[in-house]
Scaffold this motif. Structure first.
Motif, PDB file in Angstrom:
ATOM      1  N   LEU A   1       0.795  -1.201  -0.068  1.00 61.37           N
ATOM      2  CA  LEU A   1      -0.090  -0.113  -0.185  1.00 61.37           C
ATOM      3  C   LEU A   1       0.959   1.215  -0.058  1.00 61.37           C
ATOM      4  N   ARG A   2       0.454   2.178  -0.801  1.00 63.14           N
ATOM      5  CA  ARG A   2       1.010   3.625  -0.875  1.00 63.14           C
ATOM      6  C   ARG A   2       0.040   4.587  -0.819  1.00 63.14           C
ATOM      7  N   PRO A   3       0.558   5.835  -0.426  1.00 62.34           N
ATOM      8  CA  PRO A   3      -0.442   6.867  -0.655  1.00 62.34           C
ATOM      9  C   PRO A   3      -0.695   7.255  -2.120  1.00 62.34           C
ATOM     10  N   ALA A   4      -1.854   7.831  -2.409  1.00 65.44           N
ATOM     11  CA  ALA A   4      -2.238   8.048  -3.759  1.00 65.44           C
ATOM     12  C   ALA A   4      -1.041   9.107  -4.257  1.00 65.44           C
ATOM     13  N   ALA A   5      -1.203   9.305  -5.344  1.00 65.71           N
ATOM     14  CA  ALA A   5      -0.112  10.388  -6.238  1.00 65.71           C
ATOM     15  C   ALA A   5      -0.567  11.505  -5.729  1.00 65.71           C
ATOM     16  N   GLY A   6       0.375  12.323  -5.464  1.00 64.09           N
ATOM     17  CA  GLY A   6       0.349  13.877  -4.690  1.00 64.09           C
ATOM     18  C   GLY A   6      -0.132  13.736  -3.188  1.00 64.09           C
ATOM     19  N   GLU A   7      -0.490  12.806  -2.652  1.00 67.23           N
ATOM     20  CA  GLU A   7      -0.849  12.631  -1.246  1.00 67.23           C
ATOM     21  C   GLU A   7       0.145  12.191  -0.266  1.00 67.23           C
ATOM     22  N   THR A   8      -0.052  12.347   0.911  1.00 68.69           N
ATOM     23  CA  THR A   8       0.967  11.869   1.715  1.00 68.69           C
ATOM     24  C   THR A   8       0.271  11.122   3.054  1.00 68.69           C
ATOM     25  N   LEU A   9       1.132  10.333   3.566  1.00 61.25           N
ATOM     26  CA  LEU A   9       0.281   9.590   4.750  1.00 61.25           C
ATOM     27  C   LEU A   9      -0.196  10.504   5.867  1.00 61.25           C
ATOM     28  N   PRO A  10      -1.131  10.350   6.658  1.00 57.89           N
ATOM     29  CA  PRO A  10      -1.645  11.008   7.802  1.00 57.89           C
ATOM     30  C   PRO A  10      -0.355  11.439   8.594  1.00 57.89           C
ATOM     31  N   PRO A  11      -0.541  12.617   9.553  1.00 56.45           N
ATOM     32  CA  PRO A  11       0.561  12.925  10.190  1.00 56.45           C
ATOM     33  C   PRO A  11       0.918  12.058  11.259  1.00 56.45           C
ATOM     34  N   LYS A  12       2.052  12.211  11.772  1.00 54.58           N
ATOM     35  CA  LYS A  12       2.439  11.730  13.115  1.00 54.58           C
ATOM     36  C   LYS A  12       1.582  11.962  14.174  1.00 54.58           C
ATOM     37  N   PRO A  13       1.184  10.688  14.952  1.00 55.72           N
ATOM     38  CA  PRO A  13       0.372  10.833  16.230  1.00 55.72           C
ATOM     39  C   PRO A  13       1.199  11.849  17.359  1.00 55.72           C
ATOM     40  N   TYR A  14       0.270  12.514  18.161  1.00 54.95           N
ATOM     41  CA  TYR A  14       1.159  13.255  18.889  1.00 54.95           C
ATOM     42  C   TYR A  14       2.079  12.612  19.769  1.00 54.95           C
ATOM     43  N   ALA A  15       1.622  11.599  20.344  1.00 59.49           N
ATOM     44  CA  ALA A  15       2.679  10.809  21.250  1.00 59.49           C
ATOM     45  C   ALA A  15       3.575   9.829  20.855  1.00 59.49           C
ATOM     46  N   ALA A  16       3.522   9.771  19.350  1.00 61.84           N
ATOM     47  CA  ALA A  16       4.350   8.444  18.618  1.00 61.84           C
ATOM     48  C   ALA A  16       5.730   9.087  18.290  1.00 61.84           C
ATOM     49  N   ASP A  17       6.616   8.121  18.459  1.00 61.16           N
ATOM     50  CA  ASP A  17       8.137   8.119  18.227  1.00 61.16           C
ATOM     51  C   ASP A  17       8.203   8.477  16.702  1.00 61.16           C
ATOM     52  N   ALA A  18       7.367   7.860  15.778  1.00 56.37           N
ATOM     53  CA  ALA A  18       7.641   7.922  14.361  1.00 56.37           C
ATOM     54  C   ALA A  18       6.378   7.929  13.724  1.00 56.37           C
ATOM     55  N   THR A  19       6.167   8.077  12.469  1.00 62.87           N
ATOM     56  CA  THR A  19       5.076   7.919  11.442  1.00 62.87           C
ATOM     57  C   THR A  19       4.962   6.593  11.083  1.00 62.87           C
ATOM     58  N   PRO A  20       3.770   6.080  11.751  1.00 63.35           N
ATOM     59  CA  PRO A  20       3.368   4.630  11.270  1.00 63.35           C
ATOM     60  C   PRO A  20       3.339   4.293   9.714  1.00 63.35           C
ATOM     61  N   SER A  21       3.761   3.223   9.253  1.00 65.39           N
ATOM     62  CA  SER A  21       3.713   2.782   8.070  1.00 65.39           C
ATOM     63  C   SER A  21       2.315   2.508   7.671  1.00 65.39           C
ATOM     64  N   PRO A  22       1.891   2.184   6.204  1.00 63.75           N
ATOM     65  CA  PRO A  22       0.699   1.962   5.917  1.00 63.75           C
ATOM     66  C   PRO A  22       0.295   0.511   6.401  1.00 63.75           C
ATOM     67  N   SER A  23       1.149  -0.410   6.758  1.00 65.89           N
ATOM     68  CA  SER A  23       0.762  -1.718   7.141  1.00 65.89           C
ATOM     69  C   SER A  23       0.613  -1.790   8.838  1.00 65.89           C
ATOM     70  N   ASP A  24       1.144  -0.788   9.387  1.00 62.04           N
ATOM     71  CA  ASP A  24       1.087  -0.469  10.733  1.00 62.04           C
ATOM     72  C   ASP A  24      -0.372   0.036  11.044  1.00 62.04           C
ATOM     73  N   LEU A  25      -0.910   1.085  10.123  1.00 54.48           N
ATOM     74  CA  LEU A  25      -2.230   1.525  10.073  1.00 54.48           C
ATOM     75  C   LEU A  25      -3.469   0.753   9.858  1.00 54.48           C
ATOM     76  N   MET A  26      -3.202  -0.527   9.001  1.00 59.40           N
ATOM     77  CA  MET A  26      -4.028  -1.571   8.640  1.00 59.40           C
ATOM     78  C   MET A  26      -4.029  -2.655   9.699  1.00 59.40           C
ATOM     79  N   THR A  27      -3.157  -2.726  10.447  1.00 57.85           N
ATOM     80  CA  THR A  27      -3.193  -3.750  11.655  1.00 57.85           C
ATOM     81  C   THR A  27      -4.156  -3.445  12.575  1.00 57.85           C
ATOM     82  N   PRO A  28      -5.272  -4.178  12.969  1.00 56.42           N
ATOM     83  CA  PRO A  28      -6.232  -3.757  14.022  1.00 56.42           C
ATOM     84  C   PRO A  28      -5.586  -3.777  15.354  1.00 56.42           C
TER      85      PRO A  28
END
Length: 73
Positions: free
Chosen positions: A16-43
Protein backbone atom coordinates in the motif's frame (compact mmCIF):
# COMPACT_ATOMS: atom_id res chain seq x y z
CA UNK A 1 -19.37 -20.17 -9.06
CA UNK A 2 -16.23 -20.26 -11.21
CA UNK A 3 -16.70 -16.59 -12.15
CA UNK A 4 -17.07 -15.58 -8.49
CA UNK A 5 -13.93 -17.51 -7.59
CA UNK A 6 -12.01 -15.87 -10.45
CA UNK A 7 -13.14 -12.39 -9.34
CA UNK A 8 -12.00 -12.95 -5.76
CA UNK A 9 -8.57 -14.09 -6.93
CA UNK A 10 -7.75 -10.89 -8.82
CA UNK A 11 -7.12 -8.65 -5.78
CA UNK A 12 -3.98 -6.51 -5.63
CA UNK A 13 -0.92 -7.96 -3.93
CA UNK A 14 1.37 -4.92 -3.98
CA UNK A 15 2.33 -2.83 -0.97
CA UNK A 16 0.00 0.00 0.00
CA UNK A 17 1.16 3.51 -0.87
CA UNK A 18 -0.55 6.90 -0.68
CA UNK A 19 -2.24 8.13 -3.85
CA UNK A 20 -0.19 10.29 -6.22
CA UNK A 21 0.32 13.75 -4.73
CA UNK A 22 -0.91 12.66 -1.28
CA UNK A 23 1.05 11.95 1.90
CA UNK A 24 0.54 9.67 4.85
CA UNK A 25 -1.46 11.04 7.79
CA UNK A 26 0.59 13.16 10.21
CA UNK A 27 2.46 11.50 13.04
CA UNK A 28 0.29 10.92 16.13
CA UNK A 29 1.01 13.34 18.99
CA UNK A 30 2.75 10.92 21.38
CA UNK A 31 4.27 8.58 18.76
CA UNK A 32 8.02 8.36 18.12
CA UNK A 33 7.65 7.90 14.35
CA UNK A 34 5.04 8.08 11.62
CA UNK A 35 3.31 4.69 11.29
CA UNK A 36 3.69 2.81 8.00
CA UNK A 37 0.64 1.84 5.90
CA UNK A 38 0.87 -1.76 7.18
CA UNK A 39 0.92 -0.46 10.78
CA UNK A 40 -2.20 1.59 10.07
CA UNK A 41 -3.98 -1.45 8.59
CA UNK A 42 -3.21 -3.76 11.56
CA UNK A 43 -6.11 -3.65 14.06
CA UNK A 44 -5.32 -2.96 17.69
CA UNK A 45 -6.28 -5.29 20.54
CA UNK A 46 -9.36 -3.22 21.35
CA UNK A 47 -10.54 -3.43 17.74
CA UNK A 48 -10.14 -7.23 17.62
CA UNK A 49 -10.42 -8.69 21.11
CA UNK A 50 -9.32 -12.26 21.61
CA UNK A 51 -11.95 -14.93 21.92
CA UNK A 52 -12.61 -16.31 25.37
CA UNK A 53 -13.08 -20.08 25.32
CA UNK A 54 -13.53 -20.39 29.05
CA UNK A 55 -16.19 -22.98 29.73
CA UNK A 56 -18.91 -22.50 32.27
CA UNK A 57 -18.01 -24.94 35.02
CA UNK A 58 -21.12 -24.63 37.19
CA UNK A 59 -24.37 -22.79 36.80
CA UNK A 60 -24.69 -19.65 38.85
CA UNK A 61 -27.62 -17.40 39.61
CA UNK A 62 -27.47 -14.04 37.91
CA UNK A 63 -27.04 -11.03 40.12
CA UNK A 64 -29.96 -8.65 40.32
CA UNK A 65 -29.66 -5.98 37.63
CA UNK A 66 -31.52 -2.82 38.57
CA UNK A 67 -31.24 -1.55 34.97
CA UNK A 68 -32.98 -4.62 33.47
CA UNK A 69 -36.36 -2.95 33.07
CA UNK A 70 -39.30 -4.04 30.93
CA UNK A 71 -39.75 -2.10 27.66
CA UNK A 72 -41.99 0.99 27.85
CA UNK A 73 -45.53 0.63 26.51
Amino acid sequence: MVVALALTACGGREELRPAAGETLPPKPYAADATPSPSDLMTPEAQARPRRSDELLRKSEERRDDRFDLPPPN
